[in-house]
Design an enzyme around this catalytic site. Structure first.
Site, PDB file in Angstrom:
ATOM      1  N   ASP A  31    -102.180  13.844  49.832  1.00  0.00           N
ATOM      2  CA  ASP A  31    -103.096  13.587  48.551  1.00  0.00           C
ATOM      3  C   ASP A  31    -102.408  13.823  47.257  1.00  0.00           C
ATOM      4  O   ASP A  31    -101.627  14.522  47.163  1.00  0.00           O
ATOM      5  CB  ASP A  31    -104.322  14.602  48.717  1.00  0.00           C
ATOM      6  CG  ASP A  31    -105.630  14.079  47.704  1.00  0.00           C
ATOM      7  OD1 ASP A  31    -106.558  13.931  48.235  1.00  0.00           O
ATOM      8  OD2 ASP A  31    -105.242  14.414  46.582  1.00  0.00           O
ATOM      9  N   ASN A  87    -116.202  14.016  52.214  1.00  0.00           N
ATOM     10  CA  ASN A  87    -117.181  13.907  51.117  1.00  0.00           C
ATOM     11  C   ASN A  87    -118.168  12.777  51.258  1.00  0.00           C
ATOM     12  O   ASN A  87    -117.480  11.578  51.539  1.00  0.00           O
ATOM     13  CB  ASN A  87    -116.389  14.018  49.754  1.00  0.00           C
ATOM     14  CG  ASN A  87    -115.576  15.305  49.428  1.00  0.00           C
ATOM     15  OD1 ASN A  87    -116.304  16.243  49.892  1.00  0.00           O
ATOM     16  ND2 ASN A  87    -114.778  15.179  48.925  1.00  0.00           N
ATOM     17  N   GLN A  94    -117.687  12.422  46.439  1.00  0.00           N
ATOM     18  CA  GLN A  94    -116.753  11.114  47.071  1.00  0.00           C
ATOM     19  C   GLN A  94    -116.512  10.399  45.797  1.00  0.00           C
ATOM     20  O   GLN A  94    -117.312  10.093  44.958  1.00  0.00           O
ATOM     21  CB  GLN A  94    -117.597  10.553  48.031  1.00  0.00           C
ATOM     22  CG  GLN A  94    -116.826   9.447  48.500  1.00  0.00           C
ATOM     23  CD  GLN A  94    -117.372   8.772  50.012  1.00  0.00           C
ATOM     24  OE1 GLN A  94    -118.705   8.937  50.351  1.00  0.00           O
ATOM     25  NE2 GLN A  94    -116.716   7.540  50.552  1.00  0.00           N
ATOM     26  N   VAL A  96    -113.722   7.741  46.606  1.00  0.00           N
ATOM     27  CA  VAL A  96    -113.155   6.709  46.760  1.00  0.00           C
ATOM     28  C   VAL A  96    -113.971   6.163  48.069  1.00  0.00           C
ATOM     29  O   VAL A  96    -114.156   7.011  49.082  1.00  0.00           O
ATOM     30  CB  VAL A  96    -111.725   6.664  47.571  1.00  0.00           C
ATOM     31  CG1 VAL A  96    -111.234   5.491  47.937  1.00  0.00           C
ATOM     32  CG2 VAL A  96    -110.856   7.054  46.305  1.00  0.00           C
ATOM     33  N   HIS A 100    -112.462   8.193  54.265  1.00  0.00           N
ATOM     34  CA  HIS A 100    -111.402   9.127  54.692  1.00  0.00           C
ATOM     35  C   HIS A 100    -111.731  10.775  55.238  1.00  0.00           C
ATOM     36  O   HIS A 100    -112.655  11.252  54.331  1.00  0.00           O
ATOM     37  CB  HIS A 100    -110.552   9.054  53.382  1.00  0.00           C
ATOM     38  CG  HIS A 100    -111.222   9.356  52.168  1.00  0.00           C
ATOM     39  ND1 HIS A 100    -112.076   8.601  51.414  1.00  0.00           N
ATOM     40  CD2 HIS A 100    -111.193  10.572  51.473  1.00  0.00           C
ATOM     41  CE1 HIS A 100    -112.223   9.188  50.436  1.00  0.00           C
ATOM     42  NE2 HIS A 100    -111.957  10.497  50.241  1.00  0.00           N
ATOM     43  N   HIS A 102    -110.229  14.526  54.563  1.00  0.00           N
ATOM     44  CA  HIS A 102    -109.342  15.382  53.789  1.00  0.00           C
ATOM     45  C   HIS A 102    -108.831  16.235  55.043  1.00  0.00           C
ATOM     46  O   HIS A 102    -109.926  17.133  55.430  1.00  0.00           O
ATOM     47  CB  HIS A 102    -109.804  16.130  52.786  1.00  0.00           C
ATOM     48  CG  HIS A 102    -110.414  15.341  51.564  1.00  0.00           C
ATOM     49  ND1 HIS A 102    -109.896  15.345  50.440  1.00  0.00           N
ATOM     50  CD2 HIS A 102    -111.522  14.458  51.555  1.00  0.00           C
ATOM     51  CE1 HIS A 102    -110.354  14.616  49.651  1.00  0.00           C
ATOM     52  NE2 HIS A 102    -111.446  14.096  50.013  1.00  0.00           N
TER      53      HIS A 102
HETATM   54  P1  AMP Z   1    -112.726  11.777  47.629  1.00  0.00           P
HETATM   55  O1  AMP Z   1    -112.945  12.331  46.190  1.00  0.00           O
HETATM   56  O2  AMP Z   1    -113.378  12.601  48.602  1.00  0.00           O
HETATM   57  O3  AMP Z   1    -113.385  10.219  47.741  1.00  0.00           O
HETATM   58  O4  AMP Z   1    -111.163  11.849  47.707  1.00  0.00           O
HETATM   59  C1  AMP Z   1    -110.354  10.939  47.367  1.00  0.00           C
HETATM   60  C2  AMP Z   1    -109.091  11.560  47.186  1.00  0.00           C
HETATM   61  O5  AMP Z   1    -107.981  10.457  47.107  1.00  0.00           O
HETATM   62  C3  AMP Z   1    -108.770  12.658  46.299  1.00  0.00           C
HETATM   63  O6  AMP Z   1    -108.559  13.627  46.723  1.00  0.00           O
HETATM   64  C4  AMP Z   1    -107.608  11.985  45.229  1.00  0.00           C
HETATM   65  O7  AMP Z   1    -106.696  13.042  44.979  1.00  0.00           O
HETATM   66  C5  AMP Z   1    -107.093  11.117  46.453  1.00  0.00           C
HETATM   67  N1  AMP Z   1    -106.214  10.108  45.851  1.00  0.00           N
HETATM   68  C6  AMP Z   1    -106.695   9.044  44.830  1.00  0.00           C
HETATM   69  N2  AMP Z   1    -105.626   8.220  44.513  1.00  0.00           N
HETATM   70  C7  AMP Z   1    -104.723   8.475  45.180  1.00  0.00           C
HETATM   71  C8  AMP Z   1    -103.352   8.199  45.365  1.00  0.00           C
HETATM   72  N3  AMP Z   1    -102.912   6.837  44.808  1.00  0.00           N
HETATM   73  N4  AMP Z   1    -102.375   8.635  46.334  1.00  0.00           N
HETATM   74  C9  AMP Z   1    -102.833   9.806  47.165  1.00  0.00           C
HETATM   75  N5  AMP Z   1    -104.210  10.294  47.084  1.00  0.00           N
HETATM   76  C10 AMP Z   1    -105.219   9.596  46.100  1.00  0.00           C
END
Ligand code: AMP
Length: 115
Positions: A31, A87, A94, A96, A100, A102
């Site tokens: 992450d 999430n 959430q 993205v 996924h 964590h």
């Molecule tokens: P969520 O908020 O549960 O959708 O998690 C999305 C996660 O993606 C967050 O913890 C971000 O820090 C991570 N994230 C976003 N962009 C990148 C990236 N380019 N490389 C690695 N992690 C990322």
């Protein structure tokens, strides 16, 4: 058509990231904003499922593969003890909408949940 997700762009090597594990259907990255000593994301290669509820309903074997990859990484990096967080929904943190997990490990005292 919607834009490719950030994770699809990482998988396609359009955005740099450290890919720490890969199978036919799943990959894992560090992450970019770690919330714990070990903070990995385990991601299906397909972007067709927005969240874990869609994934579980449509392809439970893929969800099981994702959990197995998470366990292997946690075995390697934090003694097999970890939090697995999905999430689900913007109000739950959430950001993205390409499902996924964590994987959080290491010393988690004082750490709140991701989001
Ligand atoms: P969520 O908020 O549960 O959708 O998690 C999305 C996660 O993606 C967050 O913890 C971000 O820090 C991570 N994230 C976003 N962009 C990148 C990236 N380019 N490389 C690695 N992690 C990322």
């Amino acid at each position: 058509m919607s834009e490719p997700s950030v994770f699809t762009r990482i998988l396609n090597r359009e955005i740099p990231a450290e890919i720490v594990a890969e199978t036919d259907r799943v990959f894992a990255i560090q992450d970019i904003a770690p919330q714990a000593p070990v903070h990995l994301l385990v991601i299906p290669k397909t972007a067709e499922y927005r969240d874990v509820t869609e994934l579980a309903a449509a392809d439970p074997a893929l969800l099981a593969e994702l959990v197995a990859v998470a366990k292997n990484l946690a075995d390697e990096r934090c003694g097999g003890q970890f939090r697995l967080i999905f999430n689900t929904g913007a109000n739950a943190g959430q950001t993205v909408f390409h499902v996924h997990a964590h994987v959080l490990g290491g010393d988690l005292e004082e750490k709140s949940l991701v989001g």
